[in-house]
Design a protein around this motif. Structure first.
Motif, PDB file in Angstrom:
ATOM      1  N   TYR A  14     -73.383  28.697 -12.819  1.00 27.30           N
ATOM      2  CA  TYR A  14     -72.095  29.054 -13.401  1.00 27.30           C
ATOM      3  C   TYR A  14     -71.679  30.241 -12.703  1.00 27.30           C
ATOM      4  O   TYR A  14     -72.369  31.356 -12.280  1.00 27.30           O
ATOM      5  CB  TYR A  14     -72.174  29.441 -14.971  1.00 27.30           C
ATOM      6  N   GLU A  45     -70.232  25.599 -11.522  1.00 29.24           N
ATOM      7  CA  GLU A  45     -69.233  25.384 -12.473  1.00 29.24           C
ATOM      8  C   GLU A  45     -68.707  26.848 -12.947  1.00 29.24           C
ATOM      9  O   GLU A  45     -69.463  27.740 -13.261  1.00 29.24           O
ATOM     10  CB  GLU A  45     -69.588  24.429 -13.675  1.00 29.24           C
ATOM     11  N   LEU A  47     -67.469  29.239 -15.561  1.00 26.24           N
ATOM     12  CA  LEU A  47     -67.608  29.781 -16.919  1.00 26.24           C
ATOM     13  C   LEU A  47     -66.254  29.887 -17.698  1.00 26.24           C
ATOM     14  O   LEU A  47     -65.792  30.688 -17.017  1.00 26.24           O
ATOM     15  CB  LEU A  47     -68.621  30.571 -17.411  1.00 26.24           C
ATOM     16  N   ASN A  48     -65.723  29.056 -18.456  1.00 25.47           N
ATOM     17  CA  ASN A  48     -64.232  29.235 -18.991  1.00 25.47           C
ATOM     18  C   ASN A  48     -64.138  30.537 -19.882  1.00 25.47           C
ATOM     19  O   ASN A  48     -63.886  30.369 -21.034  1.00 25.47           O
ATOM     20  CB  ASN A  48     -63.874  28.001 -19.553  1.00 25.47           C
ATOM     21  N   THR A 101     -65.984  24.833 -17.551  1.00 27.31           N
ATOM     22  CA  THR A 101     -66.754  24.185 -18.754  1.00 27.31           C
ATOM     23  C   THR A 101     -65.680  23.942 -19.693  1.00 27.31           C
ATOM     24  O   THR A 101     -64.700  24.456 -19.868  1.00 27.31           O
ATOM     25  CB  THR A 101     -67.495  25.274 -19.238  1.00 27.31           C
ATOM     26  N   ASP A 102     -65.780  22.976 -20.482  1.00 27.33           N
ATOM     27  CA  ASP A 102     -65.003  22.532 -21.713  1.00 27.33           C
ATOM     28  C   ASP A 102     -64.920  23.666 -22.778  1.00 27.33           C
ATOM     29  O   ASP A 102     -63.689  23.992 -23.337  1.00 27.33           O
ATOM     30  CB  ASP A 102     -65.491  21.395 -22.282  1.00 27.33           C
TER      31      ASP A 102
END
Length: 374
Positions: A14, A45, A47-48, A101-102
């Motif tokens: 992440y 990815e 991290l949102n 991330t969702d």
């Protein structure tokens, strides 16, 4: 093609960074970080995490806070000058292309259960408490569990830590395995705070070379590709004297003066506003300009990377430390100007030494990152 590690059945990697700001620099550095890591064989990815402090506040948000004057100003920009619509046009589709991330997070307390192989923080000014509302523990990876914590080109802009902040930074960075920062100023601040060396790493947009960005770029709709223009990318209103110097330079060169903007307010000095340009179109416009005038770090970085003659001015808010640091690194510091002046002597540029310096730095940085991610 570089093989990217398949994380199926393994813990993910992440990245924590600014990724949803209304900013070409922020979204392009986030994208470039993912691409640079993929080129080294690592899939990350984002991290949102959206900091409430850094979130763009609309008129309703400001009214709830009781900031009536600021709410009125924001309403004019967002509605009358179409700022919200133009930013959505510019960045909405691009944000969907970035691996995020969702799950959305807005506080460090929500991240306690995160498990990762590698947690990475970088680049951009994520360690600048003036931007993050204090030293944000999320941007210092103070959450979850992982095999490694790594910083790639993290920045604090031109901010200098207080003694109390330095002590907190030392505690936070004590949990890291490897630390790199973007500028010499950040290197000095972090080394003073921690007593340990910090590697100086190029901004991720500069880890990707000219050929990469030319393949990435897209011609704006309605352009033929033969246009000749001087491009202005300024983050805030400049002085009348500076703008008149730009106008005189454009007139002498026989070229129009175009400005990238995401609101419809147009100063008379400019011949055209380039509205709602996507990040791909932004790169194309920098690459195809005859000359770039900017007060932006990433405006400067892309001008250098695309070998477009340019001049840079100190930002209206903050100072020029980030721009000065990059230009000193590549031997083009004479192109950082202060105030109105004759731009004609900067109309041409020899990028051979700058390109060689960048290539050497890319090699060093990629080697450092590859080792840090082992």
């Amino acid at each position: 093609m570089v093989a990217v590690e398949n994380n199926e059945g393994a813990l993910p990697n992440y990245l924590v960074t600014f990724h949803s700001a209304w900013s070409y620099g922020a979204c392009l550095q986030a994208y470039a970080t993912l691409e640079a890591m993929a080129a080294l064989g690592k899939r990350f990815e984002i991290l949102n995490y959206i900091s409430p402090y850094a979130k763009h506040k609309n008129t309703f948000d400001l009214l709830k806070e009781g900031s009536l004057k600021q709410a009125a100003t924001t309403a004019v920009k967002d509605i009358v000058f179409r700022r919200t619509a133009l930013h959505k046009k510019a960045f909405g589709g691009f944000e969907e292309r970035i691996a995020v991330t969702d799950a959305l997070y807005t506080d460090v307390s929500q991240l306690g259960e995160i498990k990762a192989d590698i947690l990475m923080s970088g680049s951009d000014q994520i360690w600048n408490p003036q931007i993050t509302g204090g030293l944000d523990p999320v941007f210092f990876l103070q959450f979850g569990s992982c095999r490694k914590r790594v910083s790639v080109a993290s920045s604090l802009g031109s901010y200098s830590y207080t003694p109390e902040e330095s002590a907190q930074v030392k505690t936070y960075l004590g949990t890291y395995d490897r630390v790199s920062v973007r500028e010499a100023h950040a290197q000095r601040e972090i080394e003073a705070a921690t007593g340990s060396q910090a590697f100086r790493c190029l901004d991720p947009t500069l880890l990707l070379d000219t050929a990469y960005w030319r393949a990435f770029a897209r011609k704006p709709e309605g352009f033929s590709g033969d246009e000749r223009y001087i491009l202005v990318f300024n983050l805030a209103k400049r002085s009348a004297q500076e703008e008149q110097a730009w106008r005189a330079f454009a007139d002498d060169a026989g070229l129009p003066l175009w400005r990238i903007s995401n609101n419809t307010h147009k100063d008379s000095v400019f011949d055209r506003l380039l509205l709602g340009m996507t990040p791909e179109e932004f790169v194309w416009l920098v690459d195809h300009a005859q000359f770039v005038i900017t007060d932006s770090f990433h405006g400067t970085a892309f001008s250098v990377n695309m070998n477009t003659p340019f001049v840079a001015f100190p930002p209206v808010f903050g100072n020029s430390a980030r721009i000065a640091d990059l230009l000193a690194l590549i031997g083009m510091d004479e192109r950082l100007l202060d105030g109105a002046c004759d731009l004609a002597r900067f109309a041409q540029a020899d990028f051979s030494a700058a390109n060689a310096a960048l290539a050497e730095e890319r090699g060093k940085c990629n080697a450092w990152i590859a080792d840090a991610l082992r």
